[in-house]
Design a protein around this motif. Structure first.
Motif, PDB file in Angstrom:
ATOM      1  N   HIS A 142       0.855  -1.185   0.000  1.00 60.10           N
ATOM      2  CA  HIS A 142       0.000   0.000   0.000  1.00 60.10           C
ATOM      3  C   HIS A 142       0.886   1.229   0.000  1.00 60.10           C
ATOM      4  CE1 HIS A 142      -3.358   2.697   0.899  1.00 60.10           C
ATOM      5  NE2 HIS A 142      -2.589   3.244   1.827  1.00 60.10           N
ATOM      6  N   TYR A 143       0.656   2.125  -0.959  1.00 57.17           N
ATOM      7  CA  TYR A 143       1.416   3.371  -1.007  1.00 57.17           C
ATOM      8  C   TYR A 143       0.750   4.385  -0.078  1.00 57.17           C
ATOM      9  CZ  TYR A 143       4.175   7.234  -2.793  1.00 57.17           C
ATOM     10  OH  TYR A 143       5.040   8.287  -2.887  1.00 57.17           O
ATOM     11  N   ALA A 144       1.465   4.768   0.974  1.00 50.36           N
ATOM     12  CA  ALA A 144       0.885   5.592   2.028  1.00 50.36           C
ATOM     13  C   ALA A 144       0.644   7.025   1.574  1.00 50.36           C
ATOM     14  CB  ALA A 144       1.808   5.593   3.240  1.00 50.36           C
ATOM     15  N   ARG A 145      -0.476   7.559   1.984  1.00 51.94           N
ATOM     16  CA  ARG A 145      -0.805   8.971   1.846  1.00 51.94           C
ATOM     17  C   ARG A 145      -1.093   9.507   3.246  1.00 51.94           C
ATOM     18  NH1 ARG A 145       1.306  11.184  -2.551  1.00 51.94           N
ATOM     19  NH2 ARG A 145       0.762  10.037  -4.461  1.00 51.94           N
ATOM     20  N   PRO A 146      -0.035   9.909   3.977  1.00 53.55           N
ATOM     21  CA  PRO A 146      -0.217  10.291   5.378  1.00 53.55           C
ATOM     22  C   PRO A 146      -1.059  11.545   5.591  1.00 53.55           C
ATOM     23  CG  PRO A 146       2.049   9.647   4.976  1.00 53.55           C
ATOM     24  CD  PRO A 146       1.387   9.772   3.635  1.00 53.55           C
ATOM     25  N   GLU A 147      -1.355  12.280   4.530  1.00 55.78           N
ATOM     26  CA  GLU A 147      -2.273  13.416   4.692  1.00 55.78           C
ATOM     27  C   GLU A 147      -3.705  12.953   4.906  1.00 55.78           C
ATOM     28  OE1 GLU A 147      -1.867  12.798   0.169  1.00 55.78           O
ATOM     29  OE2 GLU A 147      -0.641  12.606   1.988  1.00 55.78           O
ATOM     30  N   LEU A 148      -3.945  11.656   4.702  1.00 54.46           N
ATOM     31  CA  LEU A 148      -5.245  11.037   4.937  1.00 54.46           C
ATOM     32  C   LEU A 148      -5.142  10.114   6.149  1.00 54.46           C
ATOM     33  CD1 LEU A 148      -6.028  10.090   1.214  1.00 54.46           C
ATOM     34  CD2 LEU A 148      -6.914  12.055   2.491  1.00 54.46           C
ATOM     35  N   PRO A 149      -6.254   9.857   6.847  1.00 49.81           N
ATOM     36  CA  PRO A 149      -6.175   9.057   8.078  1.00 49.81           C
ATOM     37  C   PRO A 149      -5.703   7.628   7.804  1.00 49.81           C
ATOM     38  CG  PRO A 149      -8.464   9.462   7.450  1.00 49.81           C
ATOM     39  CD  PRO A 149      -7.620  10.338   6.586  1.00 49.81           C
ATOM     40  N   SER A 193       4.495  16.395  10.796  1.00 43.95           N
ATOM     41  CA  SER A 193       5.743  16.465  11.552  1.00 43.95           C
ATOM     42  C   SER A 193       6.228  15.048  11.838  1.00 43.95           C
ATOM     43  CB  SER A 193       5.511  17.189  12.870  1.00 43.95           C
ATOM     44  OG  SER A 193       4.685  16.391  13.711  1.00 43.95           O
ATOM     45  N   PRO A 194       7.508  14.863  12.183  1.00 40.41           N
ATOM     46  CA  PRO A 194       7.969  13.520  12.516  1.00 40.41           C
ATOM     47  C   PRO A 194       7.130  12.840  13.594  1.00 40.41           C
ATOM     48  CG  PRO A 194       9.853  14.930  12.164  1.00 40.41           C
ATOM     49  CD  PRO A 194       8.639  15.822  12.109  1.00 40.41           C
ATOM     50  N   ALA A 195       6.787  13.562  14.650  1.00 44.45           N
ATOM     51  CA  ALA A 195       5.994  12.949  15.724  1.00 44.45           C
ATOM     52  C   ALA A 195       4.631  12.495  15.211  1.00 44.45           C
ATOM     53  CB  ALA A 195       5.826  13.931  16.878  1.00 44.45           C
ATOM     54  N   ALA A 196       4.004  13.335  14.397  1.00 45.88           N
ATOM     55  CA  ALA A 196       2.689  12.979  13.860  1.00 45.88           C
ATOM     56  C   ALA A 196       2.793  11.827  12.869  1.00 45.88           C
ATOM     57  CB  ALA A 196       2.050  14.200  13.200  1.00 45.88           C
ATOM     58  N   LEU A 197       3.858  11.805  12.071  1.00 45.35           N
ATOM     59  CA  LEU A 197       4.030  10.727  11.096  1.00 45.35           C
ATOM     60  C   LEU A 197       4.347   9.408  11.798  1.00 45.35           C
ATOM     61  CD1 LEU A 197       4.057   9.952   8.126  1.00 45.35           C
ATOM     62  CD2 LEU A 197       6.476  10.589   8.029  1.00 45.35           C
ATOM     63  N   ILE A 198       5.109   9.455  12.861  1.00 47.19           N
ATOM     64  CA  ILE A 198       5.377   8.243  13.645  1.00 47.19           C
ATOM     65  C   ILE A 198       4.067   7.681  14.202  1.00 47.19           C
ATOM     66  CG2 ILE A 198       6.426   7.416  15.795  1.00 47.19           C
ATOM     67  CD1 ILE A 198       8.790   9.351  15.148  1.00 47.19           C
ATOM     68  N   ASP A 199       3.226   8.553  14.732  1.00 47.15           N
ATOM     69  CA  ASP A 199       1.932   8.114  15.249  1.00 47.15           C
ATOM     70  C   ASP A 199       1.070   7.531  14.134  1.00 47.15           C
ATOM     71  OD1 ASP A 199      -0.262   8.146  17.373  1.00 47.15           O
ATOM     72  OD2 ASP A 199      -1.161   9.388  15.797  1.00 47.15           O
ATOM     73  N   TRP A 200       1.044   8.204  12.982  1.00 49.76           N
ATOM     74  CA  TRP A 200       0.278   7.725  11.821  1.00 49.76           C
ATOM     75  C   TRP A 200       0.735   6.311  11.439  1.00 49.76           C
ATOM     76  CZ3 TRP A 200       0.755   5.621   7.099  1.00 49.76           C
ATOM     77  CH2 TRP A 200      -0.295   5.754   6.184  1.00 49.76           C
ATOM     78  N   THR A 201       2.039   6.116  11.412  1.00 51.79           N
ATOM     79  CA  THR A 201       2.591   4.831  10.988  1.00 51.79           C
ATOM     80  C   THR A 201       2.234   3.723  11.983  1.00 51.79           C
ATOM     81  OG1 THR A 201       4.398   6.010   9.879  1.00 51.79           O
ATOM     82  CG2 THR A 201       4.712   3.660  10.300  1.00 51.79           C
ATOM     83  N   HIS A 202       2.349   4.010  13.269  1.00 51.20           N
ATOM     84  CA  HIS A 202       1.933   3.027  14.265  1.00 51.20           C
ATOM     85  C   HIS A 202       0.475   2.627  14.054  1.00 51.20           C
ATOM     86  CE1 HIS A 202       5.323   2.512  16.933  1.00 51.20           C
ATOM     87  NE2 HIS A 202       5.466   3.814  17.134  1.00 51.20           N
ATOM     88  N   ARG A 203      -0.383   3.594  13.862  1.00 53.12           N
ATOM     89  CA  ARG A 203      -1.814   3.316  13.727  1.00 53.12           C
ATOM     90  C   ARG A 203      -2.106   2.495  12.476  1.00 53.12           C
ATOM     91  NH1 ARG A 203      -3.958   9.232  13.966  1.00 53.12           N
ATOM     92  NH2 ARG A 203      -5.920   8.242  13.318  1.00 53.12           N
ATOM     93  N   TYR A 204      -1.452   2.838  11.372  1.00 51.31           N
ATOM     94  CA  TYR A 204      -1.655   2.061  10.139  1.00 51.31           C
ATOM     95  C   TYR A 204      -1.190   0.616  10.332  1.00 51.31           C
ATOM     96  CZ  TYR A 204      -1.398   0.292   5.421  1.00 51.31           C
ATOM     97  OH  TYR A 204      -1.576  -0.493   4.315  1.00 51.31           O
ATOM     98  N   LEU A 205       0.009   0.437  10.831  1.00 52.32           N
ATOM     99  CA  LEU A 205       0.569  -0.907  10.971  1.00 52.32           C
ATOM    100  C   LEU A 205      -0.235  -1.754  11.961  1.00 52.32           C
ATOM    101  CD1 LEU A 205       4.354   0.051  11.039  1.00 52.32           C
ATOM    102  CD2 LEU A 205       3.144  -1.084   9.159  1.00 52.32           C
ATOM    103  N   ASN A 206      -0.663  -1.157  13.059  1.00 53.26           N
ATOM    104  CA  ASN A 206      -1.461  -1.897  14.031  1.00 53.26           C
ATOM    105  C   ASN A 206      -2.768  -2.370  13.407  1.00 53.26           C
ATOM    106  OD1 ASN A 206       0.418  -1.579  16.077  1.00 53.26           O
ATOM    107  ND2 ASN A 206      -0.571   0.237  16.931  1.00 53.26           N
ATOM    108  N   THR A 207      -3.376  -1.525  12.574  1.00 54.77           N
ATOM    109  CA  THR A 207      -4.643  -1.898  11.948  1.00 54.77           C
ATOM    110  C   THR A 207      -4.444  -3.013  10.934  1.00 54.77           C
ATOM    111  OG1 THR A 207      -5.431   0.380  12.248  1.00 54.77           O
ATOM    112  CG2 THR A 207      -6.672  -1.022  10.731  1.00 54.77           C
TER     113      THR A 207
END
Length: 248
Positions: A97-104, A138-152
């Motif tokens: 999946h090609y990530a678009r972090p501007e989307l949830p 931001s890095p902090a927000a992107l790290i959180d985004w990545t955790h949430r995507y991977l966990n799901t």
């Protein structure tokens, strides 16, 4: 990965390299005679031509990665035929999946998992997150985004996802975080070194994308080529086909 989305990131990589921004931190890992395989998207279907996966397999490539989805709406139009023919040819399939972090992240994970119908059958490698853009986070927000995507994705597929990225991006957009070392790493590094740079505290790499200008029988035009390090053990076993490819 996807040729369109790589142009800007590759330019950043080259600029950083020219400025000496990359300080190689390589990890020794044997690559000689290691399993290799392409990763493909719609760009490898020049003029609508289908990939001859039997030719890919005969050429000695036991696995491949296929783009499945991007963002919340794009599905690779060749994902289904590629998936069917890969299975028929005996090529282990990874899907990304090609990530678009501007989307949830959670809806993207659901969209991906629904499209690939899980990633835990015979000849299935684990799911892949292709993380190349910050989406303005931001890095902090992107790290959180990545955790949430991977966990799901992990909850939906039952498998530990793989992270695809490249060193400059991880060291800048992700602040070189070491929070993801439990996930297998697929790293893009085209500099021709004996081993790729491994960012983020990962102890080793699992897949290494060595070039985007490779040539493989059965695929029209240039394609990415990747090496499997053996970090996850036997490739056949990891792809739910124990012993299919022999020891790696």
């Amino acid at each position: 990965m996807d040729s369109r989305s790589r142009r800007s990131t590759r330019a950043l990589m080259l600029s950083a390299l020219a400025l000496g921004a990359v300080l190689p931190a390589t990890v020794s890992a044997p690559v000689a005679a290691a399993p290799t395989g392409p990763d493909v998207s719609s760009w490898q279907h020049t003029g609508g031509r289908l990939i001859d996966w039997f030719a890919v397999r005969r050429a000695g490539h036991p696995f491949a990665m296929v783009k499945a989805t991007e963002g919340l709406s794009y599905v690779n139009p060749y994902f289904v035929p590629d998936s069917l023919m890969m299975r028929a040819a005996g090529v282990a399939r990874g899907t990304y999946h090609y990530a678009r972090p501007e989307l949830p992240p959670e809806p993207q994970a659901v969209f991906y998992a629904a499209t690939v119908l899980g990633q835990n059958g015979p000849l299935d490698l684990p799911p892949v997150l292709d993380l190349e853009h910050s989406g303005g986070l931001s890095p902090a927000a992107l790290i959180d985004w990545t955790h949430r995507y991977l966990n799901t994705v992990r909850a939906l597929t039952g498998r530990m996802p793989i992270i695809y990225t490249y060193p400059v991006f991880w060291r800048t957009a992700m602040a070189d975080t070491d929070q993801f070392t439990r996930y297998p790493l697929w790293i893009a590094d085209y500099r021709g070194n004996p081993a790729p740079e491994v960012p983020g505290g990962w102890p080793t790499w699992t897949f290494w994308q060595t070039t985007d200008r490779g040539s493989i029988p059965g695929i029209a035009g240039p394609t990415d080529i990747n090496v499997y390090s053996g970090a996850q053990g036997d490739l056949g076993r990891w792809a739910n086909m124990s012993g299919l490819f022999g020891s790696s």
